[in-house]
Scaffold this active site. Sequence first.
Site, PDB file in Angstrom:
ATOM      1  CG  ASP A  83    -169.491  49.173 -46.963  1.00 10.08           C
ATOM      2  OD1 ASP A  83    -170.696  49.334 -46.662  1.00 10.08           O
ATOM      3  OD2 ASP A  83    -168.753  48.387 -46.338  1.00 10.08           O
TER       4      ASP A  83
ATOM      5  N   GLY B 268    -172.737  51.814 -53.023  1.00  6.36           N
ATOM      6  CA  GLY B 268    -173.867  51.046 -53.520  1.00  6.36           C
ATOM      7  C   GLY B 268    -174.357  50.007 -52.535  1.00  6.36           C
ATOM      8  CG  ASP B 269    -178.269  47.344 -51.512  1.00  6.74           C
ATOM      9  OD1 ASP B 269    -177.673  46.355 -51.032  1.00  6.74           O
ATOM     10  OD2 ASP B 269    -179.493  47.486 -51.442  1.00  6.74           O
ATOM     11  CG  PHE B 270    -173.556  43.819 -50.455  1.00  7.63           C
ATOM     12  CD1 PHE B 270    -174.659  43.141 -49.967  1.00  7.63           C
ATOM     13  CD2 PHE B 270    -172.610  44.279 -49.540  1.00  7.63           C
ATOM     14  CE1 PHE B 270    -174.831  42.922 -48.612  1.00  7.63           C
ATOM     15  CE2 PHE B 270    -172.764  44.067 -48.171  1.00  7.63           C
ATOM     16  CZ  PHE B 270    -173.888  43.385 -47.713  1.00  7.63           C
TER      17      PHE B 270
ATOM     18  CG  HIS C  36    -170.724  36.150 -40.431  1.00  8.04           C
ATOM     19  ND1 HIS C  36    -169.808  36.029 -39.406  1.00  8.04           N
ATOM     20  CD2 HIS C  36    -170.854  37.489 -40.650  1.00  8.04           C
ATOM     21  CE1 HIS C  36    -169.413  37.226 -39.028  1.00  8.04           C
ATOM     22  NE2 HIS C  36    -170.026  38.124 -39.761  1.00  8.04           N
TER      23      HIS C  36
END
Length: 337
Positions: free
Chosen positions: A202, A226-228, A245
């Site tokens: 995250d 990090g950035d998913f 969602h």
Amino acid sequence: MPTDSRSSAAFLVEESLGYLFPAALRAAAAVGVADHLTDGARSPAELAEVTATDARNLYRVLRLLATRGIVAEDPEGRFRLTATGDALRTDAPHSARSAILMNTDRSLWLPAAEMDRCLTEGTSVFEGIFGMPFFAHFAQDEATAAVFHTGMAAMSDPENEPIAAAYDFPRTGTVVDVGGGHGGLLLEVLRHNPGLRGVLYDQPHVLAGHRLDVVETAGRWSVAEGDFFTAVPPGDVHLLKRILHDWEDDRCVTVLERCRAAMAPGGRILVVDAVVPRDNAPHQAKTLDLLLMSALVGRERTEADFAALFAAAGLRISRIVPTPTVLSVVEAVAEPT
């Protein structure tokens, strides 16, 4: 149900006043009324003194909450906390207080009040109200971000153990919780499966509040920042709980592609989300879908919706595992290349 126009009108007017109950619930949660009812019934005057509130107005709020069984008023005008309202306490085992404060925060309440603009403009109204998209607003407003992350943890905690128990995880390997917040679900997965290792992935400010450092999981977990949308850590199982969602289809496909690229051979992606039923019955996902519509850009999805997302990312649904919660585990595997 109404049988004629007159009764229909009365029903609809009553329904239109329904927003005042969550407003009262928020008011009670905000001043911590339930925390002062653990030792028995108290009068509004006594509660007002310990909560620094106005006794007359506090009584009016509690009177409405009593109509839904959150508290109960006795013949002497004192209020006690009921079993239904017990989770309103801050120290309840599965306290809902933080979730209530999140769900009724102005960041969600104000967009809901302008939902008609979603219909006429075809998009979320959040940016029009706050001047920036949902997650950008949270990134620059620490107080609101704290409400969101503690609220999400409170909303998720009662779900995590039943979800972890409902799915047959592999005996060994690495589970990556993508956008896993404070790690509540990953913690329960590791508790149920002592042969697994876990990675909580995250943003740095979110990971600072993780809860994985407990005796049962010692030496079996790590965190990764990090950035998913860019990349995710490698693993045998990638968990995505209440992540997809939040986003539009193309962004979801990007996240799934990143997970697919990081999957070990024979790996699985587990999307833990509501699967909206195609019927007229009440379901929490149908309610939350309107929150997502007004404040974010995502939506709750049907089985067919998930199948389309997975196909676009080179994946396919292998099964859907229901859980005792409103969420299901949608399992996907990679299509052969």
